[in-house]
Design a protein around this motif. Structure first.
Motif, PDB file in Angstrom:
ATOM      1  N   SER A 104       0.757  -0.825  -0.552  1.00 18.99           N
ATOM      2  CA  SER A 104      -0.326   0.167   0.571  1.00 18.99           C
ATOM      3  C   SER A 104       1.015   1.230  -0.406  1.00 18.99           C
ATOM      4  O   SER A 104       0.228   2.260  -0.050  1.00 18.99           O
ATOM      5  CB  SER A 104      -1.065  -0.045   1.211  1.00 18.99           C
ATOM      6  OG  SER A 104      -0.168  -0.003   2.385  1.00 18.99           O
ATOM      7  N   GLU A 107       0.904   3.677  -3.192  1.00 18.99           N
ATOM      8  CA  GLU A 107       0.283   4.949  -3.530  1.00 18.99           C
ATOM      9  C   GLU A 107       1.332   6.263  -2.683  1.00 18.99           C
ATOM     10  O   GLU A 107       0.480   7.371  -3.547  1.00 18.99           O
ATOM     11  CB  GLU A 107      -0.968   4.590  -2.104  1.00 18.99           C
ATOM     12  CG  GLU A 107      -1.686   3.964  -3.180  1.00 18.99           C
ATOM     13  CD  GLU A 107      -2.504   3.791  -2.158  1.00 18.99           C
ATOM     14  OE1 GLU A 107      -3.998   2.931  -2.926  1.00 18.99           O
ATOM     15  OE2 GLU A 107      -3.359   3.593  -1.145  1.00 18.99           O
ATOM     16  N   PHE A 134      -2.905  -4.104  -8.369  1.00 13.98           N
ATOM     17  CA  PHE A 134      -3.045  -3.148  -7.685  1.00 13.98           C
ATOM     18  C   PHE A 134      -2.156  -1.997  -7.859  1.00 13.98           C
ATOM     19  O   PHE A 134      -2.411  -0.243  -8.714  1.00 13.98           O
ATOM     20  CB  PHE A 134      -2.628  -3.886  -5.846  1.00 13.98           C
ATOM     21  CG  PHE A 134      -2.358  -2.702  -5.059  1.00 13.98           C
ATOM     22  CD1 PHE A 134      -3.885  -1.821  -4.555  1.00 13.98           C
ATOM     23  CD2 PHE A 134      -1.312  -2.039  -5.043  1.00 13.98           C
ATOM     24  CE1 PHE A 134      -3.621  -0.721  -4.025  1.00 13.98           C
ATOM     25  CE2 PHE A 134      -1.603  -1.134  -3.589  1.00 13.98           C
ATOM     26  CZ  PHE A 134      -2.550  -0.815  -3.182  1.00 13.98           C
ATOM     27  N   ALA A 138      -2.888   1.841  -8.860  1.00 12.99           N
ATOM     28  CA  ALA A 138      -2.366   3.119  -7.751  1.00 12.99           C
ATOM     29  C   ALA A 138      -1.893   3.790  -8.615  1.00 12.99           C
ATOM     30  O   ALA A 138      -2.111   5.140  -8.797  1.00 12.99           O
ATOM     31  CB  ALA A 138      -2.055   2.693  -7.006  1.00 12.99           C
ATOM     32  N   LEU A 162     -10.046  -2.314  -9.072  1.00 15.06           N
ATOM     33  CA  LEU A 162      -9.319  -1.661  -8.200  1.00 15.06           C
ATOM     34  C   LEU A 162      -9.432  -2.157  -6.926  1.00 15.06           C
ATOM     35  O   LEU A 162      -8.867  -2.044  -5.565  1.00 15.06           O
ATOM     36  CB  LEU A 162      -8.854   0.280  -7.766  1.00 15.06           C
ATOM     37  CG  LEU A 162      -7.777   0.876  -7.595  1.00 15.06           C
ATOM     38  CD1 LEU A 162      -6.883   0.051  -7.213  1.00 15.06           C
ATOM     39  CD2 LEU A 162      -7.797   2.359  -7.542  1.00 15.06           C
ATOM     40  N   ALA A 165      -9.012  -5.441  -5.894  1.00 16.73           N
ATOM     41  CA  ALA A 165      -7.561  -5.727  -5.296  1.00 16.73           C
ATOM     42  C   ALA A 165      -6.984  -4.939  -4.485  1.00 16.73           C
ATOM     43  O   ALA A 165      -6.319  -5.878  -3.740  1.00 16.73           O
ATOM     44  CB  ALA A 165      -6.401  -4.828  -6.195  1.00 16.73           C
ATOM     45  N   ARG A 166      -7.326  -3.634  -3.686  1.00 13.63           N
ATOM     46  CA  ARG A 166      -7.081  -3.136  -2.773  1.00 13.63           C
ATOM     47  C   ARG A 166      -7.238  -3.850  -1.097  1.00 13.63           C
ATOM     48  O   ARG A 166      -6.590  -4.228  -0.404  1.00 13.63           O
ATOM     49  CB  ARG A 166      -7.358  -1.557  -2.410  1.00 13.63           C
ATOM     50  CG  ARG A 166      -6.917  -1.073  -1.446  1.00 13.63           C
ATOM     51  CD  ARG A 166      -7.835   0.800  -1.499  1.00 13.63           C
ATOM     52  NE  ARG A 166      -6.882   1.390  -2.451  1.00 13.63           N
ATOM     53  CZ  ARG A 166      -7.634   2.066  -3.046  1.00 13.63           C
ATOM     54  NH1 ARG A 166      -8.264   1.803  -3.617  1.00 13.63           N
ATOM     55  NH2 ARG A 166      -6.914   2.781  -4.069  1.00 13.63           N
ATOM     56  N   VAL A 169      -5.551  -7.122  -1.704  1.00 14.41           N
ATOM     57  CA  VAL A 169      -3.728  -6.563  -1.060  1.00 14.41           C
ATOM     58  C   VAL A 169      -3.797  -6.597   0.642  1.00 14.41           C
ATOM     59  O   VAL A 169      -3.024  -6.786   1.407  1.00 14.41           O
ATOM     60  CB  VAL A 169      -2.845  -4.870  -1.677  1.00 14.41           C
ATOM     61  CG1 VAL A 169      -2.212  -5.001  -1.230  1.00 14.41           C
ATOM     62  CG2 VAL A 169      -2.695  -5.544  -3.191  1.00 14.41           C
TER      63      VAL A 169
END
Length: 466
Positions: A104, A107, A134, A138, A162, A165-166, A169
């Motif tokens: 993450s 991002e 992802f 992103a 998205l 996938a977020r 993840v």
């Protein structure tokens, strides 16, 4: 730990005449650096920065590099992508073979609108399900991910899924962070155990190894039997070291920043141990010499060795590193010899002793005689002034070998001016004392022959002048 210093950057800026304020490219790879610092203040014009194959655990102190276009941080210990928002011109970021598990954190690169290439190959996050989808969704400004170009259709599909996938993840990331915390705790316990083992391996005063000295009081116990067996059959230190080395490299372990640091430190200790040269200093009484045997590396060129023998010490420079030992006695440097073995590479210095050691002897001056002034009853002014002068060492005149040039030419005393020379005084009248005690003056009389010679000479002069 290696720090980024001004001298290090200047040595890497030879192409820029060692100027760092206008430096646009610098390579600091394979320097064992553990922290990024000073670059954002010293090199604000940087466009390309190579920091691969170091021990950097965090991205920091690069936010002021506004012109930075390419940052290479491959083969480091980075776990999070951060602190790159200020790099406005960043176009390529290489994080190959790091430990990025927080996917993450990708991002945070949304603010780098000029970013075109990103490499995350070899990181734990690449094993996550939906990793590529992802990242592509992103970072819409990306053109290539892990060396593979991103097509328009792939970007559309990634943006449509998205949210799913977020969520996927995030779940995998939480599981990874849990395992990562366990790995850190295990590494901490292992490091504590290694330190304890090193303390136990320290030898006693006699060089042998013992398990517990408190159990020696009960000879019938099992521990004492083990100690007796160890004393009877001591282990060879070289074999023990080889066994530990084999166990270190063949014991399976997880690939973590801690294990990479441990391997690096182990190699660093081995390298430092090899840099230490063993030596043997002996005295040959028969030949009256001192012999120094220095175990130089066998395959090292002799041109990299420099020997300097002084009367009280010997110094050997091996590849710029100094080895120096104080000698037990004074030697003759001019008669010393240096030889090197063709089979072992050892350096042998043979230094003959000096016949007599130089010893500083201090002579005690004789105390001056005290002369009392008859009138005042005390010391005179001259004696007081002499007594206040500090004592100095005197040299025995019989031992002097130098020629005294002070009184070769007698001084002439000028009477009236610098151009006038002094004339010798006429011979003084001699005092002769009679037996009665009265003195009479007698002048020196010339003989008749001397007077006749003077008269004859005067007559010749007059005759010539006429």
């Amino acid at each position: 730990m290696v720090y980024i210093t001004e001298d290090l950057i200047r040595r890497r800026a030879e192409h820029n005449e060692c100027e760092i304020f206008s430096l646009e490219e610098v390579s600091l790879h394979q320097q064992d650096i553990e922290r990024i610092e000073h670059l954002d203040r010293w090199c604000k014009e940087l466009r390309i920065l190579y920091l691969q194959n170091n021990l950097i655990p965090r991205i920091e102190n690069v936010g002021r590099l506004k012109k930075l276009e390419y940052l290479n941080l491959a083969l480091n210990n980075i776990e999070v992508i951060e602190n790159l928002e200020g790099c406005e011109s960043l176009q390529k970021l290489d994080l190959t073979v790091n430990f990025v598990g927080r996917l993450s954190s990708v991002e945070s690169l949304r603010h780098n609108i000029h970013l075109r290439e990103l490499f995350l190959v070899g990181n734990p996050c690449t094993q996550f399900e939906g990793y590529r989808q992802f990242v592509v969704a992103a970072l819409p400004q990306l053109k290539s991910l892990d060396g593979t170009e991103i097509s328009r259709s792939e970007r559309i599909r990634a943006s449509q899924g998205l949210e799913e996938a977020r969520r996927c993840v995030a779940e995998q990331e939480q599981e990874y962070l849990r395992r990562r915390a366990e790995e850190k705790e295990e590494a901490r316990r292992k490091e504590a155990g290694v330190e304890e083992e090193k303390k136990e391996r320290k030898p006693g005063f006699d060089g042998r190894w013992y398990t517990d000295i408190n159990n020696t009081a009960s000879p019938e116990s099992e521990n004492n039997k083990e100690n007796q067996e160890l004393n009877e059959n001591p282990k060879n230190p070289e074999e023990d070291e080889e066994q530990r080395e084999h166990e270190f490299w063949h014991t399976p372990c997880s690939f973590t920043p801690e294990s990479r640091l441990e391997a690096h430190r182990h190699l660093e200790e081995k390298r430092r141990a090899k840099e230490k040269l063993d030596f043997c200093l002996t005295e040959d009484e028969e030949n009256n010499t001192i012999i120094l045997d220095l175990e130089v590396y066998r395959h090292m060129d002799t041109s990299l060795i420099d020997v300097d023998v002084q009367p009280s010490y010997a110094r050997v420079s091996v590849k710029g590193k100094i080895f120096q030992v104080v000698l037990p006695a004074e030697v003759k440097p001019d008669s010393s010899t240096a030889q090197r073995s063709q089979t072992t590479g050892h350096l042998l210095l043979t230094m003959p002793r000096a016949e007599g050691e130089i010893k500083v002897t201090k002579t005690v001056p004789r105390p001056p005689r005290v002369r009392q002034n008859r009138r005042s009853g005390g010391l005179s002014e001259d004696d007081q002034r002499k007594n206040n002068v500090p004592e100095r060492l005197e040299v025995d005149p019989s031992k002097r070998t130098a020629v005294d040039l002070a009184n070769i030419v007698p001084r002439q005393i000028a009477k009236e001016g610098p151009m006038e020379t002094s004339t010798p005084d006429p011979p003084a009248a001699e005092d002769h004392f009679s037996e009665g005690g009265t003195s009479q003056l007698f002048c020196k009389e010339m003989s008749k022959s001397e007077r006749s010679q003077q008269i004859h000479g005067v007559g010749n002069v007059q005759r010539i002048s006429e």
